[in-house]
Scaffold this motif. Structure first.
Motif, mmCIF file in Angstrom:
data_model
loop_
_atom_site.group_PDB
_atom_site.id
_atom_site.type_symbol
_atom_site.label_atom_id
_atom_site.label_comp_id
_atom_site.label_asym_id
_atom_site.label_seq_id
_atom_site.Cartn_x
_atom_site.Cartn_y
_atom_site.Cartn_z
ATOM 1 N N LEU A 127 -9.375 -44.992 32.772
ATOM 2 C CA LEU A 127 -9.566 -46.226 32.018
ATOM 3 C C LEU A 127 -9.337 -45.998 30.526
ATOM 4 C CD1 LEU A 127 -10.260 -49.193 32.250
ATOM 5 C CD2 LEU A 127 -12.691 -48.595 32.103
ATOM 6 N N VAL A 128 -9.762 -44.850 30.012
ATOM 7 C CA VAL A 128 -9.470 -44.510 28.616
ATOM 8 C C VAL A 128 -7.960 -44.528 28.396
ATOM 9 C CG1 VAL A 128 -9.506 -42.663 26.896
ATOM 10 C CG2 VAL A 128 -11.572 -43.178 28.187
ATOM 11 N N ASP A 129 -7.218 -43.897 29.303
ATOM 12 C CA ASP A 129 -5.758 -43.852 29.165
ATOM 13 C C ASP A 129 -5.148 -45.240 29.278
ATOM 14 O OD1 ASP A 129 -5.762 -41.084 28.864
ATOM 15 O OD2 ASP A 129 -5.567 -40.734 31.025
ATOM 16 N N ARG A 130 -5.615 -46.024 30.246
ATOM 17 C CA ARG A 130 -5.042 -47.351 30.460
ATOM 18 C C ARG A 130 -5.284 -48.259 29.259
ATOM 19 N NH1 ARG A 130 -7.103 -52.019 31.351
ATOM 20 N NH2 ARG A 130 -5.736 -53.687 32.084
ATOM 21 N N LEU B 99 -12.686 -39.167 23.412
ATOM 22 C CA LEU B 99 -13.306 -40.349 24.011
ATOM 23 C C LEU B 99 -13.800 -40.049 25.419
ATOM 24 C CD1 LEU B 99 -10.800 -43.124 22.883
ATOM 25 C CD2 LEU B 99 -13.083 -42.697 21.966
ATOM 26 N N LYS B 100 -12.992 -39.344 26.194
ATOM 27 C CA LYS B 100 -13.391 -39.004 27.560
ATOM 28 C C LYS B 100 -14.627 -38.117 27.562
ATOM 29 C CE LYS B 100 -8.633 -39.360 29.204
ATOM 30 N NZ LYS B 100 -7.443 -38.631 29.736
ATOM 31 N N ALA B 101 -14.654 -37.147 26.653
ATOM 32 C CA ALA B 101 -15.821 -36.270 26.561
ATOM 33 C C ALA B 101 -17.058 -37.058 26.150
ATOM 34 C CB ALA B 101 -15.549 -35.145 25.565
ATOM 35 N N GLY C 37 -5.777 -47.340 26.241
ATOM 36 C CA GLY C 37 -4.940 -46.857 25.152
ATOM 37 C C GLY C 37 -3.506 -47.349 25.268
ATOM 38 N N GLU C 38 -2.962 -47.318 26.485
ATOM 39 C CA GLU C 38 -1.583 -47.756 26.698
ATOM 40 C C GLU C 38 -1.410 -49.249 26.468
ATOM 41 O OE1 GLU C 38 -1.025 -46.538 30.690
ATOM 42 O OE2 GLU C 38 -0.882 -44.397 30.213
ATOM 43 N N GLN C 39 -2.426 -50.035 26.832
ATOM 44 C CA GLN C 39 -2.341 -51.495 26.746
ATOM 45 C C GLN C 39 -3.102 -52.040 25.535
ATOM 46 O OE1 GLN C 39 -0.554 -53.254 28.932
ATOM 47 N NE2 GLN C 39 -0.140 -51.608 30.369
ATOM 48 N N ARG C 40 -3.427 -51.160 24.582
ATOM 49 C CA ARG C 40 -4.362 -51.526 23.522
ATOM 50 C C ARG C 40 -3.964 -52.793 22.767
ATOM 51 N NH1 ARG C 40 -3.929 -50.683 18.449
ATOM 52 N NH2 ARG C 40 -2.269 -49.137 18.720
ATOM 53 N N GLU C 41 -2.725 -52.891 22.330
ATOM 54 C CA GLU C 41 -2.314 -54.035 21.528
ATOM 55 C C GLU C 41 -2.366 -55.328 22.332
ATOM 56 O OE1 GLU C 41 1.294 -53.645 19.445
ATOM 57 O OE2 GLU C 41 0.751 -51.800 18.423
ATOM 58 N N LEU C 42 -1.917 -55.265 23.572
ATOM 59 C CA LEU C 42 -1.949 -56.450 24.422
ATOM 60 C C LEU C 42 -3.385 -56.863 24.732
ATOM 61 C CD1 LEU C 42 -0.613 -58.599 26.145
ATOM 62 C CD2 LEU C 42 -0.286 -56.884 27.942
#
Length: 212
Positions: free
Chosen positions: A122-125, A200-202, A127-132
């Motif tokens: 979820l952190v990665d997702r 963030l994950k940590a 981050g990838e979709q942050r602007e949207l």
């Protein structure tokens, strides 16, 4: 599909569609209506890729899709609903990964490992979709919590928490655990504070007191 009782009971065979709400699952459509919906979402995605999510307007999407602006408004209502629909459309791939993909994100791993894997993903997702995500959230802040994507994630997390802490208020805890992933919070942490995904994950793991 076999799944868990949120309160920690026995695994039971439950159809996937009977357990979790589906992401962006509209009523059955005519073929032409489904094609128009796909054209509108694809046009919005192209605009976002070229100019960013804040450049999206209903008129621009109508022009790019070749569909009348009245149809676009009737179908999606406003820009915020269109952005959330696009997010839900993209969410299907993520949903498939944690509901039926390989472990530890998918079924087959212990609940603690699945929860860690889900939060990492979820952190990665985000981050990838942050602007949207941020554009959709800014246009209509409360819509996130009524979207299909959030309902699915919340139910999934509540089920895992129920396995880890039988008898806990897993529904509430799932909301609290997902709260830091609000687009504005994640924007602040990743852009303004410049925190790396690994940190963030940590940090999320440190917050978890579910296995104590």
């Amino acid at each position: 599909m076999s799944t868990e009782n949120p309160r920690g009971g026995e695994r039971t065979a439950v159809p996937l569609h009977g357990l979790l709400p589906t992401v962006d699952a509209p009523a059955p459509e005519r073929a032409d209506a489904a094609r128009n919906r796909r054209r509108i979402l694809d046009a919005a995605a192209r605009i976002i890729a070229e100019e960013g999510p804040r450049a999206v307007t209903m008129n621009q999407v109508a022009h790019a899709s070749g569909i009348g602006v009245g149809t676009v408004y009737r179908r999606f209502g406003d820009v915020s609903q269109l952005l959330w629909a696009l997010l839900d459309d993209r969410e299907r791939r993520f949903q498939e990964a944690y509901m039926s993909g390989p472990p530890p994100l998918g079924p087959g791993a212990p609940p603690a490992e699945r929860l860690d894997a889900f939060l990492d993903a979820l952190v990665d997702r985000v981050g990838e979709q942050r602007e949207l995500l941020l554009a959709a959230h800014s246009a209509a802040p409360g819509t996130r919590y009524h979207s299909g994507a959030y309902r699915v994630m919340h139910t999934h997390v509540a089920l895992l928490i129920g396995r880890l802490r039988p008898g806990s208020d897993s529904t509430l805890l799932a909301h609290l655990l997902l709260a830091p992933f609000s687009p504005d919070v994640m924007h602040h942490l990743t852009v303004e504070q410049e925190l790396a995904p690994a940190r963030l994950k940590a940090g999320v793991r440190e917050l978890l007191a579910l296995r104590a």
